[in-house]
Design a protein around this motif. Structure first.
Motif, PDB file in Angstrom:
ATOM      1  N   LEU A  19       0.601  -1.680   0.047  1.00 23.59           N
ATOM      2  CA  LEU A  19       0.049   0.376  -0.443  1.00 23.59           C
ATOM      3  C   LEU A  19       0.949   1.158  -0.200  1.00 23.59           C
ATOM      4  CD1 LEU A  19      -2.394  -0.922   3.063  1.00 23.59           C
ATOM      5  CD2 LEU A  19      -2.762  -0.847   0.188  1.00 23.59           C
ATOM      6  N   GLU A  20       0.402   2.245  -0.391  1.00 22.23           N
ATOM      7  CA  GLU A  20       0.885   3.662  -0.719  1.00 22.23           C
ATOM      8  C   GLU A  20       1.061   4.567   1.287  1.00 22.23           C
ATOM      9  OE1 GLU A  20       0.564   6.286  -4.066  1.00 22.23           O
ATOM     10  OE2 GLU A  20       0.515   4.603  -5.783  1.00 22.23           O
ATOM     11  N   ALA A  21       1.564   5.003   0.739  1.00 21.62           N
ATOM     12  CA  ALA A  21       1.559   5.812   2.003  1.00 21.62           C
ATOM     13  C   ALA A  21      -0.886   6.765   2.329  1.00 21.62           C
ATOM     14  CB  ALA A  21       2.684   6.835   2.321  1.00 21.62           C
ATOM     15  N   TRP A  22      -1.123   6.946   1.549  1.00 23.44           N
ATOM     16  CA  TRP A  22      -1.662   8.365   1.867  1.00 23.44           C
ATOM     17  C   TRP A  22      -2.755   6.677   2.118  1.00 23.44           C
ATOM     18  CZ3 TRP A  22      -6.378   6.888  -1.402  1.00 23.44           C
ATOM     19  CH2 TRP A  22      -6.142   6.299  -2.435  1.00 23.44           C
ATOM     20  N   GLU A  23      -2.662   5.319   1.143  1.00 25.84           N
ATOM     21  CA  GLU A  23      -4.468   4.162   1.119  1.00 25.84           C
ATOM     22  C   GLU A  23      -3.511   3.248   2.798  1.00 25.84           C
ATOM     23  OE1 GLU A  23      -4.202   2.766  -2.943  1.00 25.84           O
ATOM     24  OE2 GLU A  23      -2.455   2.084  -2.193  1.00 25.84           O
ATOM     25  N   LEU A  24      -2.684   3.399   3.228  1.00 26.30           N
ATOM     26  CA  LEU A  24      -2.433   3.056   4.483  1.00 26.30           C
ATOM     27  C   LEU A  24      -3.150   3.785   5.376  1.00 26.30           C
ATOM     28  CD1 LEU A  24      -1.258   0.725   5.935  1.00 26.30           C
ATOM     29  CD2 LEU A  24       0.764   1.627   6.515  1.00 26.30           C
ATOM     30  N   SER A  25      -2.888   5.086   5.007  1.00 30.13           N
ATOM     31  CA  SER A  25      -3.336   6.534   6.390  1.00 30.13           C
ATOM     32  C   SER A  25      -4.775   5.958   6.229  1.00 30.13           C
ATOM     33  CB  SER A  25      -2.895   7.483   6.065  1.00 30.13           C
ATOM     34  OG  SER A  25      -3.701   8.843   7.286  1.00 30.13           O
ATOM     35  N   LEU A  26      -5.780   5.928   5.347  1.00 28.58           N
ATOM     36  CA  LEU A  26      -6.846   6.272   5.211  1.00 28.58           C
ATOM     37  C   LEU A  26      -7.564   4.837   5.742  1.00 28.58           C
ATOM     38  CD1 LEU A  26      -9.547   7.110   3.691  1.00 28.58           C
ATOM     39  CD2 LEU A  26      -9.182   5.430   1.830  1.00 28.58           C
ATOM     40  N   ILE A  27      -6.742   3.799   5.588  1.00 27.80           N
ATOM     41  CA  ILE A  27      -7.273   2.345   6.444  1.00 27.80           C
ATOM     42  C   ILE A  27      -7.409   2.788   7.772  1.00 27.80           C
ATOM     43  CG2 ILE A  27      -6.813  -0.305   6.247  1.00 27.80           C
ATOM     44  CD1 ILE A  27      -6.414  -0.117   4.129  1.00 27.80           C
ATOM     45  N   TRP A  28      -6.124   3.011   8.564  1.00 25.37           N
ATOM     46  CA  TRP A  28      -5.236   3.041   9.379  1.00 25.37           C
ATOM     47  C   TRP A  28      -7.230   3.711  10.146  1.00 25.37           C
ATOM     48  CZ3 TRP A  28      -4.004   1.554  13.489  1.00 25.37           C
ATOM     49  CH2 TRP A  28      -3.646   2.239  14.538  1.00 25.37           C
ATOM     50  N   SER A  29      -7.192   5.655   9.246  1.00 27.41           N
ATOM     51  CA  SER A  29      -8.058   6.349   9.744  1.00 27.41           C
ATOM     52  C   SER A  29      -8.995   5.475  10.065  1.00 27.41           C
ATOM     53  CB  SER A  29      -8.150   7.939   9.229  1.00 27.41           C
ATOM     54  OG  SER A  29      -6.985   7.928   9.116  1.00 27.41           O
ATOM     55  N   PHE A  30     -10.191   5.073   9.061  1.00 27.89           N
ATOM     56  CA  PHE A  30     -11.522   4.285   9.408  1.00 27.89           C
ATOM     57  C   PHE A  30     -11.020   3.425  10.611  1.00 27.89           C
ATOM     58  CE2 PHE A  30     -14.261   0.997   7.504  1.00 27.89           C
ATOM     59  CZ  PHE A  30     -15.671   1.541   7.299  1.00 27.89           C
ATOM     60  N   THR A  31     -10.308   2.394  10.768  1.00 27.34           N
ATOM     61  CA  THR A  31     -10.233   1.777  11.840  1.00 27.34           C
ATOM     62  C   THR A  31     -10.623   2.050  13.066  1.00 27.34           C
ATOM     63  OG1 THR A  31      -8.206   0.161  10.541  1.00 27.34           O
ATOM     64  CG2 THR A  31      -8.981  -0.473  12.696  1.00 27.34           C
ATOM     65  N   VAL A  32     -10.174   3.521  12.975  1.00 27.66           N
ATOM     66  CA  VAL A  32     -10.271   4.470  14.441  1.00 27.66           C
ATOM     67  C   VAL A  32     -11.739   4.653  14.060  1.00 27.66           C
ATOM     68  CG1 VAL A  32      -9.125   6.340  15.350  1.00 27.66           C
ATOM     69  CG2 VAL A  32      -7.443   4.541  14.587  1.00 27.66           C
ATOM     70  N   SER A  33     -12.052   5.188  13.497  1.00 30.76           N
ATOM     71  CA  SER A  33     -13.053   6.243  13.429  1.00 30.76           C
ATOM     72  C   SER A  33     -14.465   5.013  13.247  1.00 30.76           C
ATOM     73  CB  SER A  33     -13.630   6.680  12.288  1.00 30.76           C
ATOM     74  OG  SER A  33     -12.492   8.030  12.313  1.00 30.76           O
ATOM     75  N   LEU A  34     -14.801   3.829  13.058  1.00 31.38           N
ATOM     76  CA  LEU A  34     -14.557   3.107  13.375  1.00 31.38           C
ATOM     77  C   LEU A  34     -15.850   2.957  14.985  1.00 31.38           C
ATOM     78  CD1 LEU A  34     -13.684  -0.015  10.679  1.00 31.38           C
ATOM     79  CD2 LEU A  34     -15.942   0.805  11.039  1.00 31.38           C
TER      80      LEU A  34
END
Length: 504
Positions: free
Chosen positions: A59-74
């Motif tokens: 994954l690119e950095a922005w993709e990984l950051s997006l998945i991580w933010s979504f995981t936290v926000s869930l």
């Protein structure tokens, strides 16, 4: 202070209610706010390795950051779902049974967390975060309702502060268990994230031995014998329970024929307009007071003060310990000081500290010893937060609303809390990026405005019944007109006066 604490210790079953409800209640909420920080590196590695194994690409950095933010926000999304359904569940199944059933999501989430690394599935972590959010959303409301309804009027403040105390304990436990010497390692992080399942099992094993809420039994089920039995268990068979039962019976008489109001009816009711404003202001400020910003900047301040990078997590434990100890101290003095005073002092103290902290952060590149001032101000800010807003705000809906409005009030309050938490998590990094430490001026405005609002618009609740508090709100803000629902207060107060006249 000593008298109130001694009274609490004279009721060991009530102490057990506070401890058992808290460990499976708001402890879970606080724990999941802080626990994800330590294993974040390992979870991101799992996401990357899973995508590489499945799709043959990193994954690119922005993709990984997006998945991580979504995981936290869930977690916040799940919490919102749990909060919206908690009032109905608490009314339908009772406070105690609802808390018992709420441990099932905690255990299910723990199982998913345990298996996520073995199954190479970061989606299981996402699902577990959502389920944990549902558990915390229900617990935040039902735990608060349960302990407040079990506590007698003279101990309601001290017991109410325990709600915030377990949030602080949960945050601190997440920080402590997440250090590398305990569970914050590559091998043990699934067990760290599954710790909530163990807590859920503990409450499942102990809560059945405790009584149901007396107020729920009488006011919502009309079960006076059950109410008296629960009171005898909670306060002791030798205690004089007549005053407690008479107050609840008078409220039951006043509310006879009045059903529990929906959230929409609550929002549109003129009779509780100022109580609603109080909830809107205090719960919005709870998330927008700057506490998250202070914790975020604490690492930069500690680093500037010369603390090595590998010791920053231990310094962060100091802030968590400060929050716990101050919250406990708040519980010890709340019955003698009063909740209104603690709120005003807390908000105005936080506003002053934020203003000075902004100045010291600006000057720390010019003055060598300024980081030490900033470090002291961080602990002072946490002190004001924990000694006032943190301890008083959470139980507030249970203290200023009659039984018919209580469930709807908690739903609105906790919805504000979860939406605010989600908003801060998503927008706060952008605010910091553009404003840097000047973001504290935004939080300064919220703290100052809330302090002024409480000063002029909120009465003291200490040692007053719910209906007396409602009458005081009406007295402070009435302009000569009486809303139809306020007749309930008149009925209640008339009954109380008759009871007192009979005793005399």
């Amino acid at each position: 202070m000593t008298h109130a604490f001694a009274l609490l210790l004279e009721s060991p079953v009530l102490v057990a209610v506070v401890l058992v409800a808290g460990i499976g209640g708001t402890f879970q909420y606080g724990f999941h706010i802080s626990v994800l920080t330590s294993p974040s590196v390992y979870i991101k590695e799992l996401v990357n390795s899973t995508c590489d194994q499945r799709y043959g690409r990193s994954l690119e950095a922005w993709e990984l950051s997006l998945i991580w933010s979504f995981t936290v926000s869930l977690y916040c999304i799940g919490g919102l779902f749990g909060a919206l359904g908690a009032g109905h569940l608490a009314a339908a199944y009772g406070r105690k049974r609802c808390l018992l059933l709420n441990n099932i999501p905690a255990i299910c989430g723990a199982v998913l967390m345990l298996l996520s690394k073995t199954a190479h599935s970061f989606e299981m972590i996402m699902a577990a975060r959502f389920i944990y959010g549902i558990n915390a959303g229900v617990a935040l409301i039902v735990h608060t309702m349960y302990v407040l309804e079990c506590a007698p009027k003279r101990l309601r403040g001290m017991v109410g502060v325990s709600v915030a105390g377990f949030v602080s304990l949960g945050k601190f436990s997440g920080q402590l268990l997440g250090i590398s010497e305990v569970m914050g390692t590559e091998d043990r992080w699934p067990f760290l994230l599954a710790f909530s399942g163990l807590i859920g099992c503990l409450q499942l094993a102990t809560l059945p031995f405790l009584p149901e809420s007396p107020r729920y039994l009488l006011l919502e089920r009309g079960n006076r014998p059950g109410c008296e039995k629960a009171l005898r268990q909670l306060l002791g068979a030798s205690k004089d329970l007549s005053v407690e039962v008479e107050e609840m019976q008078a409220e039951h008489t006043a509310l006879r024929g009045v059903r529990s109001h929906s959230v929409l009816e609550f929002l549109l009711s003129r009779s509780v307009r100022w109580q609603l404003f109080t909830i809107l202001v205090t719960f919005t400020t709870l998330q927008l007071c700057g506490i998250n910003a202070v914790y975020l900047y604490s690492f930069d301040v500690f680093r500037a003060a010369g603390i090595p990078a590998h010791n920053l997590h231990y310094a962060a434990l100091g802030t968590g310990l400060c929050e716990i100890s101050t919250t406990i101290a708040c519980g010890m003095v709340i019955e003698s000081t009063g909740k209104r005073v603690l709120l005003i002092r807390g908000y105005l103290g936080m506003a002053s500290t934020l203003l000075i902290l902004t100045i010291t952060l600006y000057l720390q590149t010019y003055v060598s010893w300024m980081p030490y001032c900033s470090m002291g101000l961080i602990f002072i800010f946490i002190f004001f937060f924990s000694s006032g807003p943190a301890g008083v705000t959470a139980p507030l809906p249970g203290e200023i609303f009659a039984q018919s409005f209580k469930a709807a009030a908690f739903v609105v309050a906790c919805t504000l809390n979860w939406v605010g938490l989600f908003f801060v998590g998503m927008v706060f990094p952008l605010i910091v990026e553009h404003l840097d430490y000047f973001c504290f001026l935004i939080f300064f405005f919220f703290c100052l405005s809330s302090g002024v609002f409480v000063w002029y618009a909120v009465p003291e609740t200490r040692n007053r019944s719910i209906m007396e508090i409602s009458a005081e709100f009406e007295r402070m803000h009435s302009k000569g007109r009486t809303a139809p629902e306020s007749k309930l207060n008149t009925v209640y107060l008339t009954d109380m006066l008759k009871g007192q006249a009979t005793k005399l």
